[in-house]
Design a protein around this motif. Sequence first.
Motif, PDB file in Angstrom:
ATOM      1  N   LEU A 298       3.439  14.060  -0.507  1.00 59.98           N
ATOM      2  CA  LEU A 298       3.806  12.506  -0.181  1.00 59.98           C
ATOM      3  C   LEU A 298       3.438  12.290   1.319  1.00 59.98           C
ATOM      4  N   LEU A 299       4.102  12.947   2.240  1.00 61.77           N
ATOM      5  CA  LEU A 299       3.972  12.480   3.494  1.00 61.77           C
ATOM      6  C   LEU A 299       2.512  12.509   3.808  1.00 61.77           C
ATOM      7  N   THR A 300       1.712  13.323   3.421  1.00 63.22           N
ATOM      8  CA  THR A 300       0.273  13.656   3.670  1.00 63.22           C
ATOM      9  C   THR A 300      -0.595  12.537   3.391  1.00 63.22           C
ATOM     10  N   MET A 301      -0.080  12.059   2.138  1.00 60.87           N
ATOM     11  CA  MET A 301      -0.834  10.986   1.542  1.00 60.87           C
ATOM     12  C   MET A 301      -0.715   9.655   2.323  1.00 60.87           C
ATOM     13  N   LEU A 302       0.531   9.489   2.782  1.00 64.36           N
ATOM     14  CA  LEU A 302       1.014   8.164   3.613  1.00 64.36           C
ATOM     15  C   LEU A 302       0.254   8.414   4.916  1.00 64.36           C
ATOM     16  N   ALA A 303       0.400   9.603   5.509  1.00 68.37           N
ATOM     17  CA  ALA A 303      -0.140   9.731   6.822  1.00 68.37           C
ATOM     18  C   ALA A 303      -1.736   9.579   6.964  1.00 68.37           C
ATOM     19  N   VAL A 304      -2.217   9.692   5.913  1.00 69.83           N
ATOM     20  CA  VAL A 304      -3.859   9.346   5.762  1.00 69.83           C
ATOM     21  C   VAL A 304      -4.128   7.775   5.382  1.00 69.83           C
ATOM     22  N   VAL A 305      -3.374   7.660   4.378  1.00 78.64           N
ATOM     23  CA  VAL A 305      -3.496   6.322   3.876  1.00 78.64           C
ATOM     24  C   VAL A 305      -3.287   5.023   4.896  1.00 78.64           C
TER      25      VAL A 305
ATOM     26  N   THR B   1       0.745  -1.201   0.027  1.00 80.48           N
ATOM     27  CA  THR B   1       0.066  -0.237  -0.027  1.00 80.48           C
ATOM     28  C   THR B   1       0.825   1.374   0.007  1.00 80.48           C
ATOM     29  N   SER B   2       2.166   1.319   0.850  1.00 80.03           N
ATOM     30  CA  SER B   2       2.936   2.330   0.809  1.00 80.03           C
ATOM     31  C   SER B   2       3.308   2.564  -0.452  1.00 80.03           C
ATOM     32  N   SER B   3       4.107   1.481  -1.058  1.00 85.80           N
ATOM     33  CA  SER B   3       4.847   1.524  -2.234  1.00 85.80           C
ATOM     34  C   SER B   3       3.841   2.118  -3.472  1.00 85.80           C
ATOM     35  N   VAL B   4       2.726   1.461  -3.602  1.00 81.64           N
ATOM     36  CA  VAL B   4       1.830   2.235  -4.620  1.00 81.64           C
ATOM     37  C   VAL B   4       1.224   3.397  -4.271  1.00 81.64           C
ATOM     38  N   THR B   5       0.974   4.010  -3.087  1.00 79.18           N
ATOM     39  CA  THR B   5       0.585   5.290  -2.752  1.00 79.18           C
ATOM     40  C   THR B   5       1.979   6.351  -2.816  1.00 79.18           C
ATOM     41  N   LEU B   6       3.168   5.886  -2.743  1.00 82.48           N
ATOM     42  CA  LEU B   6       4.119   6.493  -3.225  1.00 82.48           C
ATOM     43  C   LEU B   6       4.190   6.847  -4.669  1.00 82.48           C
ATOM     44  N   MET B   7       4.201   5.695  -5.374  1.00 83.50           N
ATOM     45  CA  MET B   7       4.436   5.556  -6.719  1.00 83.50           C
ATOM     46  C   MET B   7       3.469   6.587  -7.612  1.00 83.50           C
ATOM     47  N   CYS B   8       2.203   6.491  -7.140  1.00 87.00           N
ATOM     48  CA  CYS B   8       0.998   7.366  -7.619  1.00 87.00           C
ATOM     49  C   CYS B   8       1.425   8.911  -7.275  1.00 87.00           C
ATOM     50  N   GLY B   9       1.789   8.985  -5.959  1.00 84.58           N
ATOM     51  CA  GLY B   9       2.111  10.334  -5.607  1.00 84.58           C
ATOM     52  C   GLY B   9       3.154  10.970  -6.285  1.00 84.58           C
ATOM     53  N   LEU B  10       4.123  10.166  -6.547  1.00 84.47           N
ATOM     54  CA  LEU B  10       5.528  10.729  -7.431  1.00 84.47           C
ATOM     55  C   LEU B  10       5.085  11.239  -8.819  1.00 84.47           C
ATOM     56  N   GLY B  11       4.130  10.416  -9.445  1.00 86.85           N
ATOM     57  CA  GLY B  11       3.629  10.569 -10.613  1.00 86.85           C
ATOM     58  C   GLY B  11       2.770  11.836 -10.857  1.00 86.85           C
TER      59      GLY B  11
END
Length: 222
Positions: A176-183, A45-55
């Motif tokens: 990115l950190l906010t996305m992870l902090a919620v997801v 989940t973290s990997s996919v979130t970061l990948m999409c966030g970076l894109g």
Amino acid sequence: MITPELQILLSTAISIGVIHTLTGPDHYVPFVVMAKSKGWTLKKTSSVTLMCGLGHVSSSIIIGIIGIIFGVGLSKIEFLESQRGDIAGWLFIIIGALYLIFGITKRITHQKPHTHKLPKFLTRKNSDRKISPWSLFLIFVFGPCEVLVPMLMYPAAHENSTAILLVSVTFSIATLLTMLAVVLPLSFLTVKIPFKNIHKYSNVLVGITLLTCGISIIFLGL
């Protein structure tokens, strides 16, 4: 040297990155639902979130840099970002509809995930590992960071190229950190909630979620 103006821009980049993410449910809800319905680990989940966030942030940064280098007017950049937002919204709708149709069809015909009647690329294993993450990545690459270019990058261009880099990186990290902090917390909590045989309805749940996000973007302006 960091000037007072740049300090303000960096502080603004952090604030906007956090607010921009929190006020856009499409930045985290799809990951939580897909992680739960398809049984992703927190690591995946973290990997996919970061990948999409970076894109998501990289595409807007690239457009902003091109606009600054070639002297493209801000109004044209904003128009382009608006068009990209519409594309992202429709991608949510189209991909969501495909997931929903496939999920409903599979339930009606009582087809199991690994039956030989399904094409290999539509089996559950391949869908989980390849199709689902990349479908989200495609959506997020087209999804613009509407505030990044006009509120941060173009003002930073009045300073120097280092300022552009700093505000872009700061905004990206905050996003990115906010996305992870919620997801991640939401994904962890959903693990504790029992949903019997949720995998049978995974594509339906994902489809409804993506459709809802797309409708919210296109018709509600969220």
